[in-house]
Write a protein that holds these residues in place. Structure first.
Motif, short mmCIF file in Angstrom:
data_model
loop_
_atom_site.label_atom_id
_atom_site.label_comp_id
_atom_site.label_asym_id
_atom_site.label_seq_id
_atom_site.Cartn_x
_atom_site.Cartn_y
_atom_site.Cartn_z
N ALA A 66 -13.21 -19.45 8.07
CA ALA A 66 -13.78 -18.09 8.53
C ALA A 66 -14.28 -17.42 7.00
O ALA A 66 -15.07 -16.35 6.80
N SER A 106 -11.03 -28.38 12.11
CA SER A 106 -10.23 -28.35 12.19
C SER A 106 -8.77 -29.37 12.35
O SER A 106 -7.67 -29.42 12.41
N TYR A 146 -17.59 -27.72 12.15
CA TYR A 146 -15.74 -26.80 12.62
C TYR A 146 -14.94 -27.77 13.39
O TYR A 146 -13.77 -27.22 13.26
N ALA A 160 -8.15 -14.17 8.37
CA ALA A 160 -8.77 -15.31 8.63
C ALA A 160 -8.28 -16.11 9.45
O ALA A 160 -9.24 -16.73 10.29
N PHE A 161 -7.87 -15.58 10.53
CA PHE A 161 -7.65 -15.93 11.95
C PHE A 161 -8.91 -15.26 12.44
O PHE A 161 -9.57 -16.46 14.18
N ASN A 207 -7.67 -28.92 19.43
CA ASN A 207 -6.52 -29.13 18.20
C ASN A 207 -5.38 -27.90 18.85
O ASN A 207 -4.53 -28.64 17.69
N GLN A 257 -12.31 -16.91 11.77
CA GLN A 257 -12.90 -18.17 11.85
C GLN A 257 -13.09 -18.26 13.53
O GLN A 257 -13.45 -19.43 14.09
N ARG A 258 -12.82 -17.71 14.18
CA ARG A 258 -12.77 -17.40 15.90
C ARG A 258 -14.10 -16.93 15.93
O ARG A 258 -14.58 -16.52 17.35
N TRP A 302 -7.60 -21.78 8.37
CA TRP A 302 -8.19 -21.27 8.99
C TRP A 302 -9.40 -20.20 7.82
O TRP A 302 -10.13 -19.67 8.03
N GLU A 356 -2.80 -24.81 9.04
CA GLU A 356 -3.43 -24.37 9.44
C GLU A 356 -3.77 -22.78 8.78
O GLU A 356 -5.16 -22.62 8.73
#
Length: 705
Positions: free
Chosen positions: A560, A578, A574, A366-367, A523, A370-371, A556, A552
């Motif tokens: 994601a 956040s 996004y 997920a981390f 963030n 999402q990036r 994520w 968080e």
């Protein structure tokens, strides 16, 4: 903590307070009509960005802007097309029109001329005009162009984007509230024990919303995104302040306190938890102020101001209304509709191991997901069934994309300009190029060229090269072309020379770079601010980490999902989600944690976690469902792509945060119970020895019975 004098004053003069709020609300409603709305996202790029400086320099040197809209007319011969061009020039909103006659000598048959140039403006009897229209009144410009084009014609470009955003914002705010408020009322009716209480909640927060939106006149302008989402988000994220206050008042009344005493106690005792909740939301919104992309401060200040006005409404207007309408509230009570959540508490504890395993498995993907999204940085597209979408398809199918660019280079270096032009013409994306050199030669004096053409491509200090490329308004190829042209300019003229590159692709590229730079700062500040508020509220070092981590993780997962589903995601949405999801939903975790800390003083960690879930689930569901419903209404109603997507992601995020707080957080509190006790000042947890003794006594009693 509220002072006794203020509390006594509110109770004593509650009718006067209602009158004052009524007057201020009416005044704010009128002021709201005068707030100026900005529909141009590119105007929020920092003033020091290359594209911003380039636009300013071009306006200073040439005055005229680049064409900002295209109009295609079918079934036109050359004579009719020239006559239609004159009709376009006669429109008040149009300052310039470029067509084939500005590029070629139409006395020569078209078949004998450069076909790439011809087909850029005239193909299959369809004439395509490049128009410079008034952006200050984009709606009027678009309406006049569509009127002259008729149903057969098609219009696309920046003017369409600005006008569609303006029309949608003006028409959809009321529609959004018409859907959002009844849904919120239905949720509140289910979550409360009175038919009137939900109306009271909605009224108090609505007053706060009107005060907030009316006081936006203190800003020179606000963005259309802020105008579209601020009111409904304020309604959704601050409704729980009113719910908590009225519930606390009812608790004191049920304990036997007279109405005035109950209201005074509620004002005194509920201020600290509501203020803590509001502070996390306030600072989460305020983190947006530190964005260099000025849409962040625009939205952040309005939302943070909204939290303040909601707090004022809850602690001044709501007590006054309770004192005035208490008898009516009593007469409209109904049985509770929400079920008992005792079974949910047991289920959460029973599923602790599977929950922790699932979260551990998905947290890293997920981390990373999402990036890794494919982001959109501009306005996005149009609704599929809209006139704007139809027009884009008609023009694109016939003529492809026409990205307009203006490149300002030093006039006194014609040799370098010729090299620069040669390199640009080698680019496969370039469809046409117009410059002084291309219509003459570098040795030909400007006096021989017509004054009208000379004024468009030459100033005292600069030569302007007009380039049209077959690039979409946004996409990887758009960014790549902008960066490539900048590299060529640096290669030919040197990195320190005064070259200015103007065009939508350069603007979007600078917007992308600015927003990406903002991401880490915004963030980080949001997390730090929220964690600090939690640390102060609980006087703990470990609890801020656990609560922020819980939210968080939900953020994520939420962000994601577009990556794993293969869909694009607005980077503006996004970044806003956040911070907004963190600030708005960490309140759920604060409420559950507060119950856990209180329960741990009399219960073991397992029972404290179970009871905390059972006691708070009903209180958590209503604000989470309201925020989710409001987000989904935004997604369903708004035709503005970035606003619709923001609503969808925020609504989904509210439900994910609720799920994480109910299922993950209680188990994290159990696992880190000893750490929490050691890192929290005056935790006063029930000692293990007493817990074991109590469990032994209960076991003995059960055996004997």
């Amino acid at each position: 903590m509220l002072g006794d004098k203020l509390i006594d004053g509110v109770v004593k003069r509650h009718k006067l307070i209602i009158v004052i709020f009524a007057v201020l609300t009416v005044v704010s409603a009128f002021l709201m009509l005068g707030v100026k709305i900005n529909y141009d996202l590119s105007s929020y790029i920092p003033g020091e960005a290359d594209s911003t400086l380039a636009i300013e320099k071009m306006q200073e040197e040439f005055g005229a802007a680049l064409p900002n809209v295209e109009l295609a007319m079918p079934d036109m011969n050359v004579t009719a097309a020239l006559a239609f061009k004159e009709d376009l020039l006669a429109l008040d909103s149009v300052s310039a029109v470029i067509w084939l006659d500005d590029q070629l000598d139409l006395a020569i048959p078209l078949e004998l001329q450069d076909q790439a140039t011809v087909e850029g403006f005239y193909k299959d009897s369809v004439a395509l005009y490049q128009i410079t229209a008034d952006q200050n009144d984009a709606v009027a410009s678009l309406l006049s162009l569509r009127e002259i084009a008729g149903e057969e014609g098609a219009v696309r470009g920046q003017i369409v984007e600005l006008a569609e955003a303006q029309l949608a914002t003006q028409s959809e705010i009321a529609r959004i509230m018409i859907f959002a408020i009844p849904i919120a009322l239905i949720i509140l009716v289910i979550a409360t024990n009175s038919w009137l209480e939900p109306v009271l909640f909605a009224l108090v927060i609505a007053v706060g919303v009107l005060l907030n939106m009316g006081t936006n006149f203190i800003f020179s302008e606000i963005s259309f995104i802020t105008q579209s989402v601020a009111a409904v988000l304020q309604l959704a994220v601050t409704m729980d302040y009113a719910i908590l206050f009225l519930h606390r008042t009812n608790e004191y009344k049920e304990a036997g306190d007279p109405l005035e005493v109950a209201v005074k106690k509620a004002m005194k005792k509920s201020f600290s938890p509501i203020a803590s909740s509001a502070a996390t939301t306030f600072f989460g919104f305020l983190a947006l102020v530190f964005m260099r992309f000025q849409l962040g401060p625009d939205l952040g200040l309005v939302l943070a101001k909204g939290v303040v006005f909601s707090m004022l409404s809850v602690f001044l207007l709501l007590p006054a209304l309770i004192l005035l309408l208490d008898r009516l509230i009593e007469k409209t009570t109904h049985r509770p509709f929400l079920p008992s959540f005792k079974g949910l508490g047991k289920l959460v504890i029973k599923l602790a191991v599977p929950i922790l395993i699932i979260v551990a498995l998905i947290i890293v993907p997920a981390f990373l997901g999402q990036r890794s999204n494919n982001f959109i940085y501009g306005m996005g597209g149009y609704a599929e069934d809209s006139r704007a979408a139809r027009d884009v398809r008609l023009i694109t199918d016939r003529f492809g994309n026409n990205m307009q660019m203006a490149l300002l280079v030093p006039r006194d270096q014609p040799a370098l300009e010729e090299i620069f032009i040669d390199k640009l013409e080698e680019l496969p994306e370039v469809k046409s190029l117009t410059s002084f050199i291309s219509v003459s030669s570098s040795a030909l004096p400007p006096e021989i060229i017509s004054e009208e053409l000379t004024s468009q491509i030459l100033s005292d200090d600069f030569s302007r090269i007009i380039v049209v490329s077959n690039s979409p308004s946004e996409g990887p190829e758009t960014f790549a072309l902008a960066e490539h042209i900048r590299e060529i300019a640096d290669e030919v003229y040197g990195p320190d020379s005064e070259i200015h590159l103007v065009g939508e692709n350069f603007v979007i590229t600078d917007m992308r770079d600015t927003i990406q730079e903002d991401s880490i700062i915004v963030n980080g500040l949001a997390i730090l601010a929220v964690a600090l508020v939690i640390a102060i509220a609980f006087r703990s070092i470990s609890l801020p980490f656990l609560l922020v981590l819980t939210i968080e993780i939900s953020i994520w997962i939420n962000l994601a999902l577009p990556y794993f589903s293969g869909t694009n995601l607005s980077y503006i949405g996004y970044l806003i989600v956040s911070t907004v999801q963190l600030g708005a939903t960490v309140d759920y975790g604060i409420l559950l944690t507060q119950h856990y800390m209180d329960n741990r003083k009399i219960l073991g960690k397992k029972e404290a976690a179970r009871k905390s879930v059972s006691d708070t689930a009903g209180s958590l569901i209503s604000p989470a469902f309201i925020l989710a419903a409001v987000g989904l209404v935004l997604a369903a109603v708004s035709s503005i792509s970035v606003v619709s997507e923001l609503g969808l992601v925020l609504g989904r995020g509210a439900l994910l945060s609720l799920g994480m707080v109910i299922f993950l957080l209680p188990n994290l509190l159990r696992i880190f119970d000893r750490l929490i006790e050691k890192t929290t000042w005056k935790a006063d947890f029930l000692p293990d020895s007493l817990i074991h003794r109590k469990e032994k006594q209960e076991f003995t009693q059960n055996e004997q019975s």
